[in-house]
Design a protein around this motif. Structure first.
Motif, short mmCIF file in Angstrom:
data_model
loop_
_atom_site.label_atom_id
_atom_site.label_comp_id
_atom_site.label_asym_id
_atom_site.label_seq_id
_atom_site.Cartn_x
_atom_site.Cartn_y
_atom_site.Cartn_z
N ARG A 256 -8.43 -6.17 1.02
CA ARG A 256 -7.62 -7.11 0.24
C ARG A 256 -8.43 -8.34 -0.13
O ARG A 256 -9.21 -8.81 0.68
N ASN B 214 -7.67 0.57 6.37
CA ASN B 214 -6.29 0.30 6.82
C ASN B 214 -5.79 -1.02 6.25
O ASN B 214 -6.50 -2.01 6.25
N GLY B 215 -4.58 -0.99 5.75
CA GLY B 215 -3.96 -2.22 5.29
C GLY B 215 -4.46 -2.71 3.95
O GLY B 215 -4.16 -3.83 3.55
N GLY C 183 -3.63 -1.47 1.11
CA GLY C 183 -2.55 -1.39 0.13
C GLY C 183 -2.40 -0.04 -0.53
O GLY C 183 -1.90 0.05 -1.65
N LYS C 184 -2.79 1.03 0.16
CA LYS C 184 -2.64 2.37 -0.41
C LYS C 184 -1.16 2.72 -0.55
O LYS C 184 -0.71 3.15 -1.62
N SER C 185 -0.42 2.52 0.54
CA SER C 185 1.02 2.82 0.47
C SER C 185 1.70 1.91 -0.54
O SER C 185 2.54 2.36 -1.32
N THR C 186 1.32 0.65 -0.51
CA THR C 186 1.90 -0.31 -1.45
C THR C 186 1.69 0.16 -2.89
O THR C 186 2.60 0.10 -3.71
N1 LIG Z 1 6.88 -5.78 3.53
C1 LIG Z 1 5.70 -6.39 3.76
N2 LIG Z 1 5.66 -7.70 4.05
C2 LIG Z 1 4.48 -8.32 4.27
N3 LIG Z 1 3.30 -7.72 4.21
C3 LIG Z 1 3.27 -6.41 3.93
C4 LIG Z 1 4.47 -5.67 3.69
N4 LIG Z 1 4.15 -4.39 3.43
C5 LIG Z 1 2.81 -4.34 3.52
N5 LIG Z 1 2.28 -5.53 3.80
C6 LIG Z 1 0.86 -5.84 3.93
O1 LIG Z 1 0.23 -5.39 2.77
C7 LIG Z 1 -0.98 -4.74 3.08
C8 LIG Z 1 -0.99 -3.36 2.51
O2 LIG Z 1 -0.06 -2.56 3.22
P1 LIG Z 1 -0.02 -0.99 3.02
O3 LIG Z 1 1.00 -0.44 3.93
O4 LIG Z 1 0.09 -0.68 1.58
O5 LIG Z 1 -1.47 -0.57 3.51
P2 LIG Z 1 -2.09 0.88 3.64
O6 LIG Z 1 -3.36 0.85 2.88
O7 LIG Z 1 -1.10 1.91 3.29
O8 LIG Z 1 -2.41 0.90 5.19
P3 LIG Z 1 -2.45 2.13 6.20
O9 LIG Z 1 -3.82 2.72 6.06
O10 LIG Z 1 -2.28 1.48 7.52
O11 LIG Z 1 -1.35 3.06 5.84
C9 LIG Z 1 -1.13 -4.76 4.58
O12 LIG Z 1 -2.06 -5.77 4.92
C10 LIG Z 1 0.24 -5.11 5.09
O13 LIG Z 1 0.15 -5.92 6.22
#
Ligand SMILES: Nc1ncnc2c1ncn2[C@@H]1O[C@H](COP(=O)(O)OP(=O)(O)OP(=O)(O)O)[C@@H](O)[C@H]1O
Ligand SMILES: [Mg+2]
Lengths: 256, 265
Positions: B222, B53-54, B56-59
């Motif tokens: 991260r 979680n978190g 950065g997959k969505s990112t």
């Molecule tokens: N707009 C933003 N501003 C600040 N931090 C952000 C922003 N978007 C994402 N983050 C941070 O960047 C990191 C990656 O976020 P992301 O949503 O890509 O994670 P993820 O792998 O998709 O998580 P999940 O499994 O919860 O969907 C996270 O730690 C999040 O807190």
């Protein structure tokens, strides 16, 4: 049979309060606790209402008030909706006028009467513009708020499909803001009615429900006064009902 | 490719890559998520993205799909820019991604209207898509009148109707119940077999990530690196038997070990 009765019963439930109110009124009138001059029988009020509308001037007064309210509301909506969209679309622009909008939104519109009288004289313009002014701020504020709070995912979705900012505005943000816009329109029309009635009372008027009310009071025609109060109430209720109906039609997805 | 570029980015460009990522950088509020991240997504492959979680997959898929800007590095689509490539995106939250003021069919039509296609061409494309999707519910309904699975079907159809070269999906099934999820996986697999569209699929379910994929991208915490980029080449169509296939079980165990090592690290 019982089901039918039950259905009839539930259809009549909302009327119960009305019946109770009329009964209390009648009792109070009969008991003599309140001077019969001040509180005539409900039947006298209804007769005054009927006569006022059929032979007297009240139908004309009613229509005048409706017309002024409609004009005031129309001006407010035509200016308020586009301005609200533009303001809401640019957070920086909105922040720069936020204080002014909030300030005047919080200012009682009646406090603006003297200014509008000076600007537009005692004719219909002053009344209509002052009501427009009040309604405009309410509409504008709600539209801008709706635009600013448009769901980010839907905007992203449209952008991912290649929509230009103008298309996003027209195809997404406009629709997203509609529920909040309707809240603004409904509050705006109520406020416009309030201001128009007060203006008809106190800014030299020769017709309109507000004028009829104050005149009946000064001539001590209590049944007519109650009839005018009732007509004003019915008008306010009717406008609200109309907008609720329109909202359910247009914003069919609201709350789901 | 020019020599200068090759010097700047030592990893060569794979010729069969649909998406080439080199030196990608992204920082949120001063703390880096990606620093010098390289990745190749092969053309016509399904790549699953899996990680804590978190991480950065969505990112990652938001940057690759152009929904989010990146701070540095390159993202190329078979040598083209993002504007020259037809992309489509399926959101996790279909409730907030569909347009509730449009009927389901008009939601699906919307991207075609944006493309400016004439009405008969729009209809032809929708007909063709309907034939492959085997939709058994009324598309003239509004999204809020449909079940979760039906709504996500509509949003997947809205993505597919433009016949994209690359399809991005961010946890598309996570709001669906198990039965619906199984059905949707197979529907998506059929689409993939028929169109060969390149897919990047974020999943928080390791079994799903492997089941759907040709390549499984395992990410670390991260600042995010690639923990492993595994191959899974079981034949398609895959089915419930695939899940008990020794190759699948072995790969799942391997992925789980890597994941646990990286998360604990
Ligand atoms: N707009 C933003 N501003 C600040 N931090 C952000 C922003 N978007 C994402 N983050 C941070 O960047 C990191 C990656 O976020 P992301 O949503 O890509 O994670 P993820 O792998 O998709 O998580 P999940 O499994 O919860 O969907 C996270 O730690 C999040 O807190
Ligand atoms: Mg995510």
């Amino acid at each position: 049979m019982t089901a039918r009765l039950a259905r009839l019963g539930s259809a009549l439930t909302p009327l119960a309060g009305v019946v109770v109110l009329l009964a209390l009124w009648q009792l109070l009138h009969l008991s003599g606790a309140v001077d019969a001059l001040l509180l005539p029988a409900p039947e006298a009020m209804m007769r005054a209402l009927w006569n006022g509308f059929v032979t007297g001037p009240m139908a004309f007064d009613f229509l005048q008030t409706v017309w002024r309210t409609t004009l005031a509301f129309g001006i407010a909506a035509v200016i308020g909706i586009p301005t609200g969209i533009v303001l809401g679309a640019s957070p920086q622009l909105y922040r720069s006028v936020e204080f002014v909008v909030d300030f005047f939104r919080s200012t009682p519109a009646s406090a603006m009467f003297p200014l509008f009288l000076v600007l537009f004289g005692v004719g219909d313009e002053a009344k209509i513009y002052v009501a427009s002014f009040g309604a405009l701020l309410v509409i504008l504020f709600n539209v801008a708020y709706g635009v600013m709070n448009a769901r980010k995912t839907r905007i992203l979705a449209a952008r991912s499909m290649g929509a230009s900012p103008a298309r996003i505005m027209r195809d997404v943000i406009f629709w997203e803001s509609l529920p909040q816009t309707f809240i603004g329109l409904r509050n705006g029309v109520s406020l416009a009615l309030v201001i128009i009635i007060v203006a008809e009372m106190f800014i030299g008027s020769s017709d309109g429900l507000g004028h009829r009310l104050i005149e009946a009071q000064m001539l001590f025609r209590m049944p007519t006064m109650y009839a005018a109060i009732f007509a004003a109430g019915a008008l306010g209720y009717g406008l609200n009902w109309l907008f609720a109906l329109l909202e359910r039609r247009v914003v069919h997805w609201g709350g789901r | 490719m020019t020599a200068a570029l090759r010097v700047a980015h030592p990893r060569p460009y794979a010729p069969d890559a649909e998406i080439t990522i080199r030196g990608l950088r992204k920082t949120f509020a001063g703390s880096p998520v990606y620093e010098g991240f390289d990745l190749d997504v092969p053309k016509g492959a399904v790549v699953s993205v899996f990680g804590p979680n978190g991480c950065g997959k969505s990112t990652l898929i938001n940057m690759v799909s152009g929904l989010m800007p990146h701070d540095g590095g390159q993202i190329l689509f078979s040598g083209k820019t993002i504007a020259q490539t037809r992309l489509a995106y399926v959101f996790q939250n279909y409730r907030e991604a569909l347009f509730p003021w449009l009927r389901a069919i008009e939601n699906i039509r919307y991207p075609l209207r944006l493309m400016g296609l004439p009405k008969h061409e729009q209809d032809r494309r929708i007909e063709r898509l309907l034939a492959t999707m085997e939709v058994r519910f009324d598309l003239s309904r509004y999204p809020y009148e449909l079940s979760g699975g039906q709504q996500q079907t509509v949003s997947i159809m809205r993505a597919l109707v433009v016949e994209p070269e690359v399809l991005f999906l961010d946890e598309p099934f996570s709001a669906l119940d198990y039965e619906m999820t199984l059905a949707m996986r197979d529907r998506l697999q059929r689409v993939f077999m028929e169109t060969g569209v390149t897919m990047m699929l974020v999943s928080h379910d390791l079994e799903e990530a492997i089941y759907m994929a040709d390549r499984i991208l395992l990410l670390t915490r991260r600042p995010t690196r690639i923990a492993a980029y595994l191959d899974f080449s079981a034949p398609r169509p895959r089915s419930a038997e695939t899940l008990t296939d020794p190759a699948f079980v072995a790969l799942k165990r391997e992925a789980l070990e890597i994941f646990q090592r990286e998360v604990r690290a």
